[in-house]
Enzyme design. Structure first.
Site, short mmCIF file in Angstrom:
data_model
loop_
_atom_site.label_atom_id
_atom_site.label_comp_id
_atom_site.label_asym_id
_atom_site.label_seq_id
_atom_site.Cartn_x
_atom_site.Cartn_y
_atom_site.Cartn_z
N CYS A 74 0.87 -1.25 -0.12
CA CYS A 74 -0.02 0.01 0.05
C CYS A 74 0.79 1.25 -0.04
O CYS A 74 1.25 1.92 1.18
CB CYS A 74 -0.90 -0.21 1.16
SG CYS A 74 -2.34 0.90 0.87
N HIS A 75 1.48 1.66 -1.19
CA HIS A 75 2.34 2.83 -1.30
C HIS A 75 2.03 4.07 -0.85
O HIS A 75 2.53 4.75 0.25
CB HIS A 75 2.70 2.56 -2.83
CG HIS A 75 3.09 1.31 -3.53
ND1 HIS A 75 4.48 1.01 -3.18
CD2 HIS A 75 2.59 0.69 -4.41
CE1 HIS A 75 4.50 -0.02 -3.90
NE2 HIS A 75 3.41 -0.40 -4.56
#
Length: 318
Positions: free
Chosen positions: A243-244
């Site tokens: 989940c950048h």
């Protein structure tokens, strides 16, 4: 509670939606504006998605300004529909948004908001950095009004994490390397929350399923849109997602969960290594370098994964 005043520059995008949910729900954040940029999907879709997500997360008062449709210099490339789906949100349809766009172009909006909140505003760009570069060109005095830039981008090779567009280039930087180099070398404090840490923050299938089952309507929505994303990430995670963009928001709200390394940063703009981010670590000395006299920035090299995941999950109590 002291709230962090944030302007979110985004190309929604599944992980962008997760990051925007954090900004809408976390009491530590004061979201003062959203600007859109090309990236995961074309600008028409990123802007529509930003407007639709604004309604979905219950923040209709936050202005949305449309930004750049293409890079500063390089030709426009393809879009990552195989990562985010044809509509950018995992092919989950949202109602047509009813709210209006702010009439100002994103670069102008950024300049005006920075001056309105001079010394307090944190810019959090999680897509190509074109809007920030255009804002710098519009107002060379912009950096002295901005408290900090926290960007999702870059890959510096720590923990074995290279690029995701080439062996050395991360997507946001690769999509407009000229803009990224302008942002990295401007006289404001920049923190790179890159693949070195975002590839460490994995939301497993079990984590996502629990979020969907017990995280209320927002959690259920995020679980729906992440199914497409999870299928893409199977090769890396074996189940789950990186989940950048939410990791960059986590840094903006609580930097103490991260470790950083200081040093000037440059971006390769042409050739085989276009989009590579290179840091001259503090204390390094080289006989010939383009880093001399460049501002020292920060690169995230470590993260307390359990803490970041727990903080995200607490925002969705059911």
């Amino acid at each position: 509670m002291n709230r962090t005043r944030i302007l979110f520059d985004t190309d929604p995008g599944i992980d962008d939606a997760m990051a925007l949910a954090m900004l809408a729900l976390d009491p530590r954040a004061e979201l003062v504006g959203i600007t859109t940029v090309f990236g995961n999907v074309p600008i028409e879709l990123t802007t529509r998605n930003a407007l639709a997500l604004r309604e979905r997360f219950g923040i209709p008062e936050v202005p949305v300004a449309r930004g750049a449709a293409r890079p500063l210099v390089k030709p426009a490339g393809d879009f990552a529909d195989f990562v985010h789906g044809a509509n950018g949100l995992g092919n989950v349809e949202l109602p047509e948004p009813g709210g209006a766009l702010d009439p100002r172009p994103a670069a102008q909006f950024i300049v005006e908001m920075a001056r309105r909140h001079s010394g307090e505003l944190v810019l959090v760009p999680v897509g190509p950095l074109t809007n920030l570069a255009l804002a710098l060109q519009l107002d060379p005095e912009l950096p002295r009004h901005v408290r900090e830039v926290v960007l999702m981008g870059g890959a510096f090779g720590t923990h074995g994490h290279g690029g995701n567009m080439s062996p050395v280039a991360e997507a946001n930087i690769f999509n407009d390397p000229h803009a990224a180099d302008l942002v990295a070398t401007a006289p404001w404090p920049v923190t790179f929350v890159g693949l070195d840490v975002t590839h460490e923050v994995v939301m497993t299938t079990g984590y996502l399923d629990e979020l969907g089952a017990r995280g209320g309507p927002h959690g259920a929505f995020l679980r729906d849109i992440t199914r497409f994303y999870e299928a893409f990430y199977e090769f890396r995670t074996g189940g789950g997602i990186c989940c950048h963009d939410a990791t960059a928001v986590a840094f903006a709200l609580d930097a103490s969960a991260f470790t950083r390394r200081p040093g000037a940063v440059r971006v390769v703009t042409e050739g085989l290594a276009a989009g590579q981010t290179i840091q001259s670590v503090r204390g390094s000395r080289f006989p010939a370098t383009d880093w001399d006299g460049r501002p020292e920035q920060q690169v995230c090299t470590g993260v307390d994964v359990a803490r970041v995941l727990a903080d995200f999950r607490r925002l969705f109590p059911g």
